[in-house]
Design a protein around this motif. Structure first.
Motif, short mmCIF file in Angstrom:
data_model
loop_
_atom_site.label_atom_id
_atom_site.label_comp_id
_atom_site.label_asym_id
_atom_site.label_seq_id
_atom_site.Cartn_x
_atom_site.Cartn_y
_atom_site.Cartn_z
N PRO A 126 0.81 -1.23 0.00
CA PRO A 126 0.00 0.00 0.00
C PRO A 126 0.84 1.28 0.00
CG PRO A 126 -0.90 -1.59 1.54
CD PRO A 126 0.39 -2.16 1.06
N GLU A 127 1.96 1.28 0.73
CA GLU A 127 2.82 2.47 0.79
C GLU A 127 3.38 2.81 -0.58
OE1 GLU A 127 3.08 -0.20 2.60
OE2 GLU A 127 3.20 0.28 4.74
N ALA A 129 1.92 1.88 -3.54
CA ALA A 129 0.80 2.29 -4.40
C ALA A 129 0.46 3.76 -4.17
CB ALA A 129 -0.41 1.41 -4.13
N LYS A 130 0.59 4.19 -2.91
CA LYS A 130 0.27 5.57 -2.55
C LYS A 130 1.16 6.56 -3.30
CE LYS A 130 -0.54 5.65 1.81
NZ LYS A 130 -0.23 5.71 3.26
N THR A 131 2.44 6.20 -3.47
CA THR A 131 3.37 7.12 -4.15
C THR A 131 2.96 7.35 -5.59
OG1 THR A 131 4.91 5.37 -4.88
CG2 THR A 131 5.31 6.35 -2.72
N PHE A 133 -0.16 7.19 -6.73
CA PHE A 133 -1.40 7.97 -6.72
C PHE A 133 -1.12 9.47 -6.61
CE2 PHE A 133 -5.14 9.80 -4.59
CZ PHE A 133 -6.14 9.40 -5.46
N PHE A 134 -0.10 9.81 -5.81
CA PHE A 134 0.21 11.23 -5.59
C PHE A 134 1.37 11.74 -6.44
CE2 PHE A 134 -1.83 10.02 -1.54
CZ PHE A 134 -2.86 10.95 -1.54
N SER A 135 1.76 10.97 -7.45
CA SER A 135 2.95 11.33 -8.23
C SER A 135 2.61 12.24 -9.40
CB SER A 135 3.62 10.07 -8.78
OG SER A 135 2.83 9.50 -9.79
#
Length: 200
Positions: A126-127, A129-131, A133-135
């Motif tokens: 998840p950590e 995948a988060k990068t 999403f906010f990239s």
């Protein structure tokens, strides 16, 4: 489950191999210390799964995944990394990897993910995948990426032009546009920024 492990840090590679071998349904058939060796092992041994680090000498884990997809090898690829770089995850998805997992996950969770992947699932920490999403999106063209990768390897304009079969003027143009797009002043800064973003 027949597994090849590709990791340039010997202690980590050996420890992971030992832990996986303790599982009744997992056999470690080979260990590689760089991407070239990993690719060769997978092509020769036809394992079910390759666990590969990203940062390795010669060829990265992502380079290996891309080559295996190009050669239509059936081996599933799981990338293990300490780097939460959105460009890396983007490349991994395009290369068709089945897993993209942080190295600090507990071994029992890693093994559970591997088993689910062998059953047809996929998994991204998840950590990581988060990068994505906010990239921000990679602004570089394929040619600019290729030229910056060569520059990252320490090659000068003449060497880059020879390796990529481009004129020196064309190489300089690609470097110049990459520098402008990345809003930096030098090729070294461009290489550094593109590396930090995971774009090269």
């Amino acid at each position: 489950m027949r597994v090849v492990i590709a990791e340039d840090q010997g202690m980590l590679r050996g420890a992971l191999a030992q832990l996986l071998e303790m599982e009744a349904d997992i056999e470690v058939t080979g260990e590689a210390l760089d991407g070239h060796e990993a690719l060769d092992l997978v092509i020769r041994q036809k394992p079910d799964l390759l666990i590969a680090d990203i940062e390795m000498p010669g060829m990265s884990g992502l380079d290996v995944a891309e080559q295996l997809k190009k050669q239509q090898e059936s081996c599933k690829v799981v990338i293990v990394t300490t780097f939460a770089r959105p460009g890396y995850l983007e490349r991994a998805m395009k290369a068709g990897v089945s897993g993209y997992i942080l190295k600090d996950e507990p071994i029992d969770q890693l093994i559970a993910h591997l088993r689910r992947i062998m059953e047809g699932s996929s998994y991204i920490s998840p950590e990581l995948a988060k990068t994505l999403f906010f990239s921000s999106e990679n602004p570089l063209s394929g040619r600019e990426v290729g030229v910056l990768r060569e520059a990252k390897a320490g090659r000068d304009t003449r060497q880059i032009s020879e390796r990529l079969h481009l004129s020196r003027g064309t190489v300089r143009n690609y470097l110049s546009t990459a520098i402008q797009k990345l809003d930096v002043r030098t090729r070294q800064e461009a290489v550094q920024k593109a590396t930090n973003k995971g774009w090269i």
